[in-house]
Design a protein around this motif. Structure first.
Motif, PDB file in Angstrom:
ATOM      1  N   GLY A   1       0.155  18.553  10.642  1.00 40.92           N
ATOM      2  CA  GLY A   1      -1.342  18.433  10.869  1.00 40.92           C
ATOM      3  C   GLY A   1      -1.805  19.850  10.569  1.00 40.92           C
ATOM      4  N   THR A   2      -2.945  20.067  10.889  1.00 41.78           N
ATOM      5  CA  THR A   2      -3.837  21.426  10.550  1.00 41.78           C
ATOM      6  C   THR A   2      -3.674  22.317  11.476  1.00 41.78           C
ATOM      7  OG1 THR A   2      -5.124  20.252   8.896  1.00 41.78           O
ATOM      8  CG2 THR A   2      -5.971  22.174   9.463  1.00 41.78           C
ATOM      9  N   SER A   3      -3.166  23.502  11.284  1.00 40.05           N
ATOM     10  CA  SER A   3      -3.211  24.576  12.242  1.00 40.05           C
ATOM     11  C   SER A   3      -4.282  25.739  11.764  1.00 40.05           C
ATOM     12  CB  SER A   3      -1.794  25.272  12.280  1.00 40.05           C
ATOM     13  OG  SER A   3      -0.933  24.472  12.677  1.00 40.05           O
ATOM     14  N   GLU A   4      -4.690  26.638  12.867  1.00 45.04           N
ATOM     15  CA  GLU A   4      -5.379  27.763  12.718  1.00 45.04           C
ATOM     16  C   GLU A   4      -5.111  29.007  13.050  1.00 45.04           C
ATOM     17  OE1 GLU A   4     -10.286  28.697  13.372  1.00 45.04           O
ATOM     18  OE2 GLU A   4      -9.383  27.121  14.202  1.00 45.04           O
ATOM     19  N   ILE A   5      -4.609  29.827  12.406  1.00 46.71           N
ATOM     20  CA  ILE A   5      -4.015  31.394  12.790  1.00 46.71           C
ATOM     21  C   ILE A   5      -5.091  32.152  12.714  1.00 46.71           C
ATOM     22  CG2 ILE A   5      -2.417  32.819  12.072  1.00 46.71           C
ATOM     23  CD1 ILE A   5      -0.795  30.714  10.476  1.00 46.71           C
ATOM     24  N   LEU A   6      -5.687  32.646  13.657  1.00 46.68           N
ATOM     25  CA  LEU A   6      -6.358  33.657  13.962  1.00 46.68           C
ATOM     26  C   LEU A   6      -6.003  35.118  13.928  1.00 46.68           C
ATOM     27  CD1 LEU A   6      -8.420  31.932  16.891  1.00 46.68           C
ATOM     28  CD2 LEU A   6      -9.110  31.854  14.363  1.00 46.68           C
ATOM     29  N   ASN A   7      -6.847  35.927  13.265  1.00 48.68           N
ATOM     30  CA  ASN A   7      -6.505  37.480  13.196  1.00 48.68           C
ATOM     31  C   ASN A   7      -5.017  37.716  12.590  1.00 48.68           C
ATOM     32  OD1 ASN A   7      -7.120  40.380  13.693  1.00 48.68           O
ATOM     33  ND2 ASN A   7      -5.844  40.146  15.551  1.00 48.68           N
ATOM     34  N   PRO A   8      -4.647  36.943  11.526  1.00 51.23           N
ATOM     35  CA  PRO A   8      -3.485  37.228  10.625  1.00 51.23           C
ATOM     36  C   PRO A   8      -3.624  38.575  10.124  1.00 51.23           C
ATOM     37  CG  PRO A   8      -4.884  35.997   9.231  1.00 51.23           C
ATOM     38  CD  PRO A   8      -5.580  36.161  10.643  1.00 51.23           C
ATOM     39  N   LEU A   9      -2.367  39.017   9.676  1.00 48.91           N
ATOM     40  CA  LEU A   9      -2.196  40.292   9.197  1.00 48.91           C
ATOM     41  C   LEU A   9      -2.402  40.211   7.621  1.00 48.91           C
ATOM     42  CD1 LEU A   9      -1.751  43.566   9.109  1.00 48.91           C
ATOM     43  CD2 LEU A   9       0.738  42.872   8.894  1.00 48.91           C
ATOM     44  N   GLU A  10      -3.265  40.833   7.024  1.00 45.36           N
ATOM     45  CA  GLU A  10      -3.501  40.698   5.227  1.00 45.36           C
ATOM     46  C   GLU A  10      -2.814  41.580   5.024  1.00 45.36           C
ATOM     47  OE1 GLU A  10      -5.205  38.292   3.784  1.00 45.36           O
ATOM     48  OE2 GLU A  10      -6.514  37.374   5.540  1.00 45.36           O
ATOM     49  N   SER A  11      -1.359  41.334   4.505  1.00 51.98           N
ATOM     50  CA  SER A  11      -0.477  42.242   4.060  1.00 51.98           C
ATOM     51  C   SER A  11       0.349  41.592   2.747  1.00 51.98           C
ATOM     52  CB  SER A  11       0.328  42.737   4.910  1.00 51.98           C
ATOM     53  OG  SER A  11       1.229  41.654   5.474  1.00 51.98           O
ATOM     54  N   GLU A  12       1.215  42.341   2.170  1.00 49.79           N
ATOM     55  CA  GLU A  12       1.774  41.798   0.883  1.00 49.79           C
ATOM     56  C   GLU A  12       3.115  40.799   1.751  1.00 49.79           C
ATOM     57  OE1 GLU A  12       3.209  44.741  -1.621  1.00 49.79           O
ATOM     58  OE2 GLU A  12       1.326  45.395  -2.383  1.00 49.79           O
ATOM     59  N   ASP A  13       3.571  41.203   2.626  1.00 47.97           N
ATOM     60  CA  ASP A  13       4.564  40.195   3.485  1.00 47.97           C
ATOM     61  C   ASP A  13       4.085  39.260   3.978  1.00 47.97           C
ATOM     62  OD1 ASP A  13       6.249  42.645   2.713  1.00 47.97           O
ATOM     63  OD2 ASP A  13       6.983  42.518   4.805  1.00 47.97           O
TER      64      ASP A  13
ATOM     65  N   TRP B   1      -6.633  31.963   9.056  1.00 52.81           N
ATOM     66  CA  TRP B   1      -5.923  31.162   7.938  1.00 52.81           C
ATOM     67  C   TRP B   1      -5.921  29.850   8.339  1.00 52.81           C
ATOM     68  CZ3 TRP B   1      -1.024  34.144   5.829  1.00 52.81           C
ATOM     69  CH2 TRP B   1      -1.578  35.449   5.307  1.00 52.81           C
ATOM     70  N   ILE B   2      -6.233  28.639   7.453  1.00 52.33           N
ATOM     71  CA  ILE B   2      -6.118  27.163   7.970  1.00 52.33           C
ATOM     72  C   ILE B   2      -4.882  26.716   7.137  1.00 52.33           C
ATOM     73  CG2 ILE B   2      -7.374  25.116   8.113  1.00 52.33           C
ATOM     74  CD1 ILE B   2      -8.691  27.367   9.508  1.00 52.33           C
TER      75      ILE B   2
ATOM     76  N   TYR C   1       7.024  19.847  14.894  1.00 56.27           N
ATOM     77  CA  TYR C   1       6.131  20.901  15.425  1.00 56.27           C
ATOM     78  C   TYR C   1       4.846  20.201  15.223  1.00 56.27           C
ATOM     79  CZ  TYR C   1       9.788  24.213  14.902  1.00 56.27           C
ATOM     80  OH  TYR C   1      11.309  24.896  15.162  1.00 56.27           O
ATOM     81  N   LEU C   2       3.965  20.703  16.497  1.00 56.43           N
ATOM     82  CA  LEU C   2       2.634  20.326  16.573  1.00 56.43           C
ATOM     83  C   LEU C   2       1.714  21.367  16.143  1.00 56.43           C
ATOM     84  CD1 LEU C   2       2.724  19.083  20.059  1.00 56.43           C
ATOM     85  CD2 LEU C   2       2.888  17.587  18.109  1.00 56.43           C
ATOM     86  N   PRO C   3       0.517  21.037  15.436  1.00 54.49           N
ATOM     87  CA  PRO C   3      -0.444  22.066  14.842  1.00 54.49           C
ATOM     88  C   PRO C   3      -0.891  22.724  16.029  1.00 54.49           C
ATOM     89  CG  PRO C   3      -1.410  19.869  14.643  1.00 54.49           C
ATOM     90  CD  PRO C   3       0.063  19.571  15.291  1.00 54.49           C
ATOM     91  N   PHE C   4      -1.405  23.958  15.975  1.00 52.05           N
ATOM     92  CA  PHE C   4      -1.899  24.918  16.856  1.00 52.05           C
ATOM     93  C   PHE C   4      -3.009  25.877  16.407  1.00 52.05           C
ATOM     94  CE2 PHE C   4       1.842  26.797  14.406  1.00 52.05           C
ATOM     95  CZ  PHE C   4       1.361  28.008  14.211  1.00 52.05           C
ATOM     96  N   ARG C   5      -3.478  26.292  17.401  1.00 53.17           N
ATOM     97  CA  ARG C   5      -4.558  27.473  17.149  1.00 53.17           C
ATOM     98  C   ARG C   5      -4.313  28.651  17.805  1.00 53.17           C
ATOM     99  NH1 ARG C   5      -9.788  29.147  18.905  1.00 53.17           N
ATOM    100  NH2 ARG C   5     -11.397  29.575  17.425  1.00 53.17           N
TER     101      ARG C   5
END
Length: 290
Positions: free
Chosen positions: A35-47, A69-70, A224-228
């Motif tokens: 399914g579709t998950s939403e990751i809020l406040n992810p670290l924008e980095s090379e890793d 990130w979706i 695994y289930l999608p999450f926010r």
């Protein structure tokens, strides 16, 4: 021009950057979810970008927007990539991704930059082989580049604890194997990072049995289930501001820190209190006065 520098104190508020370790775990679980998950406040980095690039190659769709990130997951059976996966300098993304590649039907080739190609991978390669995958170093030295062929089935293995990333890879990926997995751990270090992984799995209602951090029994046949989820702030980054305020008779409020998080570096707050700093932990964050 005359420039004068005078003594001053630090005052104000600081928004602490999000955690790299949490971000990469979130990307991995979202990419393996159905399914579709939403990751809020992810670290924008090379890793973090390395993790996104790896899981895109394994079939996930990751769309980046400001502050989130979706992720459209590939489910419990990611696909073998069409090309070599380059994780650049991210050992975390590499090792977690090696376990995910072992779930694919087909072969994956994973490499990295010069430094990452010097990091040990042999213990994880051996463990994945024990669990039914085909996993080997192309140069026979236990380092990148590696070839991973799957799918792994589960079973019993032993992994070294010289880095927590080996065990984290198995904890995240083995629940998607069809059979249960028993992992014996030799000399585990970095226990807080394992607690971080277990916290993410708990949210997925996947609960490995933990026998004193020496043996983990991981249930198989799960999905695994999608999450926010919001990525917590990084205590490693916060340490500089915490200590600067404590030693300069300053006052700083640090936003985004969660004292209930599993990050090991949060212990610096306790150390500063013991050394006499004035520390207030509130729902808004952590305030430190020297």
């Amino acid at each position: 021009m005359r420039l004068e520098v005078s003594k001053s104190n630090l005052m104000g508020t600081v928004a602490i950057p999000p955690s790299k370790s949490h971000t990469i775990r979130a990307v991995a679980l979202a990419a393996l979810a159905d399914g579709t998950s939403e990751i809020l406040n992810p670290l924008e980095s090379e890793d973090a970008e390395s993790a996104a690039r790896l899981y895109r190659a394994l079939g996930a769709k990751i769309h980046k927007e400001e502050g989130r990130w979706i992720v459209e997951g590939a489910g419990d059976r990611p696909v073998a990539p069409e090309d070599v996966i380059d994780v650049a300098n991210s050992g975390t993304a590499c090792r977690i991704g090696m376990g995910s590649a072992a779930l694919c039907r087909g072969y994956s080739v994973i490499t990295g930059d010069e430094q990452t190609r010097g990091r040990p991978m042999e213990s994880l390669l051996s463990a994945l082989t024990d669990l039914g995958a085909e996993a080997f170093s192309t140069r026979g030295n236990g380092c990148l580049p590696v070839v991973i062929g799957g799918p792994m089935k589960g079973g019993e293995t032993t992994v070294e604890g010289v880095t927590s990333q080996f065990l984290t890879s198995l904890l995240i990926n083995c629940p998607l194997a069809p059979e249960d997995t028993i992992v014996h751990v030799s000399g585990l270090r970095e226990r807080p990072y394992i607690d971080m992984t277990l916290r993410w799995l708990e949210k997925q209602e996947v609960m490995p049995k933990n026998d004193n951090y020496e043996t983990f029994t991981i249930p198989g046949g799960r999905s695994y289930l999608p999450f926010r989820e919001v990525v917590p702030a990084d205590f490693s980054s916060a340490t500089f501001f915490l200590c600067a305020a404590a030693i300069t008779n300053s006052g700083i409020m640090l936003h985004g820190l969660d004292m209930n998080d599993t990050q090991g570096d949060k212990e610096v707050v306790k150390f500063l209190i013991e050394m006499g700093a004035d520390v207030d932990v509130t729902h808004k964050g952590v305030r430190v006065r020297g």
